[in-house]
Design an enzyme around this catalytic site. Sequence first.
Site, PDB file in Angstrom:
ATOM      1  CB  SER A  94      94.908 -30.214 -11.240  1.00 29.90           C
ATOM      2  OG  SER A  94      94.691 -29.747  -9.848  1.00 29.90           O
ATOM      3  CG  ASP A 220     101.666 -26.197  -8.461  1.00 31.62           C
ATOM      4  OD1 ASP A 220     100.529 -25.455  -7.942  1.00 31.62           O
ATOM      5  OD2 ASP A 220     101.541 -26.821  -9.327  1.00 31.62           O
ATOM      6  CG  HIS A 249      97.904 -25.633 -10.073  1.00 30.69           C
ATOM      7  ND1 HIS A 249      98.667 -26.987  -9.570  1.00 30.69           N
ATOM      8  CD2 HIS A 249      96.627 -26.261 -10.112  1.00 30.69           C
ATOM      9  CE1 HIS A 249      97.756 -28.013  -9.638  1.00 30.69           C
ATOM     10  NE2 HIS A 249      96.583 -27.646 -10.109  1.00 30.69           N
TER      11      HIS A 249
END
Length: 283
Positions: A94, A220, A249
Amino acid sequence: MTHTRIKQADFFLQGGRAGVLLVHGLTGTPAEMRFVGKGLHRAGYTVHGMQLAGHCGDEADLLRTGWRDWYSSVGEAAGALRRRVDHLFVAGLSMGAVLALKLAADRPHEVDGVAAYGTTFRYDGWSIPPIARLSFLLPLLTRLGIGRRRRFMESFPYGIKDERIRQRIAGSMLAGDSAAAGLPGNPWPSLAEFYRLAAGMRRQLGRVRAPCLVMHAAEDDVASVDNAHLVARSVAGPVETVLLDDSYHMITVDQQRDRVIACSADFFGRIVSARERAAASAA
Protein backbone atom coordinates in the site's frame (compact mmCIF):
# COMPACT_ATOMS: atom_id res chain seq x y z
CA MET A 1 29.49 -5.59 13.00
CA THR A 2 26.76 -2.99 12.43
CA HIS A 3 23.51 -3.96 14.08
CA THR A 4 20.08 -3.04 12.74
CA ARG A 5 18.03 -0.99 15.20
CA ILE A 6 14.87 -2.89 16.03
CA LYS A 7 11.82 -0.98 17.23
CA GLN A 8 9.16 -2.50 19.44
CA ALA A 9 6.97 -3.88 16.65
CA ASP A 10 9.78 -4.73 14.20
CA PHE A 11 10.88 -8.23 13.36
CA PHE A 12 14.30 -9.30 12.11
CA LEU A 13 15.14 -12.71 10.65
CA GLN A 14 18.80 -13.42 9.93
CA GLY A 15 19.41 -15.29 6.71
CA GLY A 16 21.81 -15.07 3.79
CA ARG A 17 23.63 -12.22 2.08
CA ALA A 18 20.54 -10.96 0.24
CA GLY A 19 18.29 -8.84 2.42
CA VAL A 20 14.69 -7.70 2.12
CA LEU A 21 13.29 -4.67 3.91
CA LEU A 22 9.52 -4.96 4.36
CA VAL A 23 7.51 -1.74 4.70
CA HIS A 24 3.91 -1.70 5.93
CA GLY A 25 1.17 0.77 5.02
CA LEU A 26 -0.38 3.89 6.51
CA THR A 27 -1.83 3.23 10.01
CA GLY A 28 -0.56 -0.34 9.61
CA THR A 29 2.00 -2.46 11.41
CA PRO A 30 4.92 -4.80 10.60
CA ALA A 31 2.61 -7.70 11.48
CA GLU A 32 0.93 -7.30 8.06
CA MET A 33 4.28 -8.21 6.50
CA ARG A 34 5.11 -11.13 8.79
CA PHE A 35 3.73 -13.95 6.59
CA VAL A 36 5.82 -12.71 3.68
CA GLY A 37 8.83 -12.12 5.91
CA LYS A 38 8.79 -15.67 7.24
CA GLY A 39 8.37 -17.07 3.73
CA LEU A 40 11.29 -15.08 2.36
CA HIS A 41 13.39 -16.12 5.33
CA ARG A 42 12.63 -19.78 4.58
CA ALA A 43 13.88 -19.06 1.05
CA GLY A 44 17.20 -17.91 2.49
CA TYR A 45 16.82 -14.13 2.74
CA THR A 46 17.69 -11.88 5.65
CA VAL A 47 14.48 -10.01 6.45
CA HIS A 48 13.69 -6.85 8.40
CA GLY A 49 10.02 -6.01 8.88
CA MET A 50 10.29 -2.39 9.96
CA GLN A 51 7.99 -0.09 11.91
CA LEU A 52 7.29 3.28 10.32
CA ALA A 53 7.75 6.37 12.47
CA GLY A 54 4.63 7.27 14.44
CA HIS A 55 2.98 3.88 13.93
CA CYS A 56 1.96 1.06 16.30
CA GLY A 57 0.89 3.50 19.00
CA ASP A 58 -2.21 5.67 19.27
CA GLU A 59 -3.56 8.27 16.89
CA ALA A 60 -1.70 11.05 18.66
CA ASP A 61 1.60 9.28 17.94
CA LEU A 62 0.74 9.12 14.26
CA LEU A 63 -0.33 12.75 14.11
CA ARG A 64 3.02 13.86 15.48
CA THR A 65 4.64 12.55 12.29
CA GLY A 66 4.37 13.21 8.57
CA TRP A 67 5.51 11.62 5.35
CA ARG A 68 9.08 12.86 5.72
CA ASP A 69 9.31 11.09 9.09
CA TRP A 70 7.89 7.89 7.60
CA TYR A 71 10.33 8.04 4.72
CA SER A 72 13.25 8.87 6.99
CA SER A 73 12.55 5.74 9.05
CA VAL A 74 12.58 3.67 5.84
CA GLY A 75 15.90 5.20 4.81
CA GLU A 76 17.44 4.53 8.20
CA ALA A 77 16.32 0.89 8.23
CA ALA A 78 17.46 0.37 4.64
CA GLY A 79 20.89 1.82 5.36
CA ALA A 80 21.38 -0.43 8.36
CA LEU A 81 20.27 -3.54 6.49
CA ARG A 82 22.37 -2.67 3.44
CA ARG A 83 25.50 -2.71 5.60
CA ARG A 84 24.74 -6.31 6.58
CA VAL A 85 24.03 -7.76 3.13
CA ASP A 86 25.40 -7.81 -0.40
CA HIS A 87 22.04 -7.28 -2.12
CA LEU A 88 19.22 -5.08 -0.81
CA PHE A 89 15.59 -5.42 -1.86
CA VAL A 90 12.71 -3.30 -0.59
CA ALA A 91 9.12 -4.55 -0.57
CA GLY A 92 6.15 -2.51 0.57
CA LEU A 93 2.39 -2.82 0.92
CA SER A 94 0.00 0.00 0.00
CA MET A 95 1.69 3.26 1.09
CA GLY A 96 4.69 1.10 1.94
CA ALA A 97 5.03 0.34 -1.77
CA VAL A 98 5.14 4.08 -2.52
CA LEU A 99 7.87 4.51 0.10
CA ALA A 100 9.80 1.56 -1.37
CA LEU A 101 9.61 3.06 -4.84
CA LYS A 102 10.77 6.42 -3.52
CA LEU A 103 13.78 4.83 -1.87
CA ALA A 104 14.69 3.16 -5.18
CA ALA A 105 14.35 6.50 -6.97
CA ASP A 106 16.48 8.34 -4.43
CA ARG A 107 19.10 5.63 -3.82
CA PRO A 108 19.60 3.82 -7.14
CA HIS A 109 23.00 2.45 -6.11
CA GLU A 110 21.68 0.89 -2.89
CA VAL A 111 18.38 -0.72 -3.92
CA ASP A 112 18.75 -3.78 -6.16
CA GLY A 113 15.04 -4.40 -6.66
CA VAL A 114 11.55 -3.45 -5.49
CA ALA A 115 8.41 -5.46 -4.81
CA ALA A 116 5.33 -3.23 -4.84
CA TYR A 117 2.32 -4.92 -3.23
CA GLY A 118 -1.07 -3.24 -3.62
CA THR A 119 0.59 0.05 -4.50
CA THR A 120 -1.61 2.96 -3.45
CA PHE A 121 -1.41 6.41 -4.97
CA ARG A 122 -5.14 6.95 -4.58
CA TYR A 123 -7.81 5.26 -2.50
CA ASP A 124 -10.10 4.35 -5.39
CA GLY A 125 -11.03 0.72 -4.84
CA TRP A 126 -14.56 -0.66 -5.05
CA SER A 127 -15.24 -0.45 -1.29
CA ILE A 128 -14.25 3.22 -0.98
CA PRO A 129 -17.32 5.50 -0.60
CA PRO A 130 -17.63 8.23 -3.24
CA ILE A 131 -16.98 11.00 -0.69
CA ALA A 132 -13.79 9.27 0.47
CA ARG A 133 -12.53 9.17 -3.12
CA LEU A 134 -12.20 12.95 -2.84
CA SER A 135 -9.59 12.52 -0.13
CA PHE A 136 -6.90 13.66 -2.57
CA LEU A 137 -8.22 17.16 -1.73
CA LEU A 138 -7.13 16.76 1.89
CA PRO A 139 -3.75 18.53 1.53
CA LEU A 140 -5.67 21.67 0.53
CA LEU A 141 -8.32 21.26 3.23
CA THR A 142 -5.82 20.70 6.01
CA ARG A 143 -3.80 23.74 4.93
CA LEU A 144 -7.04 25.69 5.40
CA GLY A 145 -7.43 24.21 8.88
CA ILE A 146 -10.38 22.01 7.91
CA GLY A 147 -10.84 18.51 9.31
CA ARG A 148 -7.94 18.33 11.72
CA ARG A 149 -9.96 16.21 14.13
CA ARG A 150 -11.70 14.06 11.53
CA ARG A 151 -10.84 10.62 10.17
CA PHE A 152 -11.93 8.07 7.60
CA MET A 153 -12.78 4.82 9.37
CA GLU A 154 -11.77 1.44 7.96
CA SER A 155 -14.75 -0.48 6.58
CA PHE A 156 -15.72 -3.97 5.49
CA PRO A 157 -14.04 -6.04 4.06
CA TYR A 158 -10.95 -4.31 5.52
CA GLY A 159 -8.82 -5.26 2.53
CA ILE A 160 -9.07 -9.00 3.27
CA LYS A 161 -11.06 -11.62 1.38
CA ASP A 162 -10.19 -14.55 3.68
CA GLU A 163 -12.98 -14.50 6.30
CA ARG A 164 -10.97 -16.20 9.03
CA ILE A 165 -8.02 -13.85 8.73
CA ARG A 166 -10.33 -10.86 8.37
CA GLN A 167 -12.12 -11.67 11.60
CA ARG A 168 -8.85 -12.00 13.47
CA ILE A 169 -7.19 -8.85 12.15
CA ALA A 170 -10.29 -6.65 12.12
CA GLY A 171 -11.13 -7.85 15.61
CA SER A 172 -7.72 -6.84 16.93
CA MET A 173 -7.88 -3.51 15.11
CA LEU A 174 -11.34 -2.61 16.37
CA ALA A 175 -10.35 -3.72 19.88
CA GLY A 176 -7.56 -1.13 19.88
CA ASP A 177 -4.55 -3.42 19.48
CA SER A 178 -2.71 -1.09 17.11
CA ALA A 179 0.62 -2.89 17.46
CA ALA A 180 -0.94 -6.07 16.10
CA ALA A 181 -3.43 -4.74 13.55
CA GLY A 182 -3.01 -0.99 13.12
CA LEU A 183 -5.43 1.86 13.74
CA PRO A 184 -9.12 1.54 12.79
CA GLY A 185 -9.21 4.94 11.11
CA ASN A 186 -7.11 7.26 8.96
CA PRO A 187 -6.88 10.77 10.46
CA TRP A 188 -7.40 13.46 7.84
CA PRO A 189 -4.05 15.17 8.55
CA SER A 190 -2.20 11.85 8.07
CA LEU A 191 -4.09 11.17 4.85
CA ALA A 192 -3.11 14.64 3.68
CA GLU A 193 0.53 13.75 4.37
CA PHE A 194 0.07 10.52 2.42
CA TYR A 195 -1.28 12.39 -0.60
CA ARG A 196 1.65 14.81 -0.49
CA LEU A 197 3.98 11.80 -0.58
CA ALA A 198 2.00 10.14 -3.39
CA ALA A 199 1.90 13.28 -5.54
CA GLY A 200 5.64 13.77 -5.22
CA MET A 201 6.40 10.12 -5.94
CA ARG A 202 4.25 10.06 -9.08
CA ARG A 203 6.62 12.68 -10.48
CA GLN A 204 9.63 10.53 -9.49
CA LEU A 205 8.50 7.21 -10.96
CA GLY A 206 10.62 7.71 -14.07
CA ARG A 207 13.70 7.77 -11.84
CA VAL A 208 13.11 4.21 -10.61
CA ARG A 209 15.62 2.11 -12.56
CA ALA A 210 15.73 -0.94 -10.27
CA PRO A 211 13.76 -3.98 -11.44
CA CYS A 212 10.22 -3.89 -10.06
CA LEU A 213 7.79 -6.68 -9.21
CA VAL A 214 4.29 -5.19 -9.16
CA MET A 215 1.70 -7.42 -7.47
CA HIS A 216 -1.89 -6.27 -7.08
CA ALA A 217 -5.31 -7.75 -6.49
CA ALA A 218 -7.46 -7.56 -9.62
CA GLU A 219 -10.44 -6.83 -7.33
CA ASP A 220 -8.59 -4.58 -4.88
CA ASP A 221 -11.21 -3.03 -2.60
CA VAL A 222 -8.99 -0.14 -1.45
CA ALA A 223 -6.76 0.84 -4.37
CA SER A 224 -7.83 -0.05 -7.90
CA VAL A 225 -5.53 -1.89 -10.27
CA ASP A 226 -5.00 1.45 -12.06
CA ASN A 227 -2.42 2.15 -9.34
CA ALA A 228 -0.41 -0.90 -10.44
CA HIS A 229 -0.68 0.04 -14.10
CA LEU A 230 0.64 3.52 -13.27
CA VAL A 231 3.79 2.00 -11.79
CA ALA A 232 4.26 -0.49 -14.61
CA ARG A 233 4.09 2.12 -17.37
CA SER A 234 6.05 4.85 -15.56
CA VAL A 235 9.18 3.34 -14.01
CA ALA A 236 12.35 3.26 -16.09
CA GLY A 237 13.57 -0.20 -15.09
CA PRO A 238 12.25 -3.65 -16.04
CA VAL A 239 8.83 -4.53 -14.63
CA GLU A 240 7.00 -7.77 -13.92
CA THR A 241 3.30 -7.43 -13.14
CA VAL A 242 1.26 -10.11 -11.37
CA LEU A 243 -2.49 -9.66 -10.82
CA LEU A 244 -4.05 -11.86 -8.15
CA ASP A 245 -7.55 -13.20 -8.74
CA ASP A 246 -8.52 -14.34 -5.23
CA SER A 247 -7.40 -11.57 -2.89
CA TYR A 248 -8.31 -8.07 -1.82
CA HIS A 249 -5.98 -5.20 -0.93
CA MET A 250 -3.92 -6.82 1.84
CA ILE A 251 -2.26 -9.38 -0.41
CA THR A 252 0.51 -10.07 2.10
CA VAL A 253 -1.98 -11.68 4.51
CA ASP A 254 -4.84 -12.71 2.24
CA GLN A 255 -5.65 -15.97 0.46
CA GLN A 256 -2.81 -15.80 -2.07
CA ARG A 257 -0.03 -14.79 0.28
CA ASP A 258 1.91 -17.95 -0.62
CA ARG A 259 1.97 -16.81 -4.22
CA VAL A 260 3.21 -13.39 -3.10
CA ILE A 261 6.05 -15.14 -1.27
CA ALA A 262 6.91 -17.47 -4.16
CA CYS A 263 6.89 -14.71 -6.79
CA SER A 264 8.94 -12.40 -4.61
CA ALA A 265 11.56 -15.01 -3.70
CA ASP A 266 11.93 -16.00 -7.35
CA PHE A 267 12.12 -12.38 -8.55
CA PHE A 268 14.78 -11.40 -6.02
CA GLY A 269 16.69 -14.63 -6.64
CA ARG A 270 16.93 -14.01 -10.36
CA ILE A 271 18.32 -10.54 -9.73
CA VAL A 272 20.94 -11.91 -7.33
CA SER A 273 21.96 -14.60 -9.82
CA ALA A 274 22.28 -12.09 -12.67
CA ARG A 275 24.38 -9.73 -10.57
CA GLU A 276 26.66 -12.52 -9.40
CA ARG A 277 27.14 -13.76 -12.98
CA ALA A 278 27.96 -10.21 -14.09
CA ALA A 279 30.47 -9.81 -11.25
CA ALA A 280 32.12 -13.14 -12.09
CA SER A 281 32.41 -12.17 -15.75
CA ALA A 282 34.02 -8.85 -14.84
CA ALA A 283 36.54 -10.46 -12.49
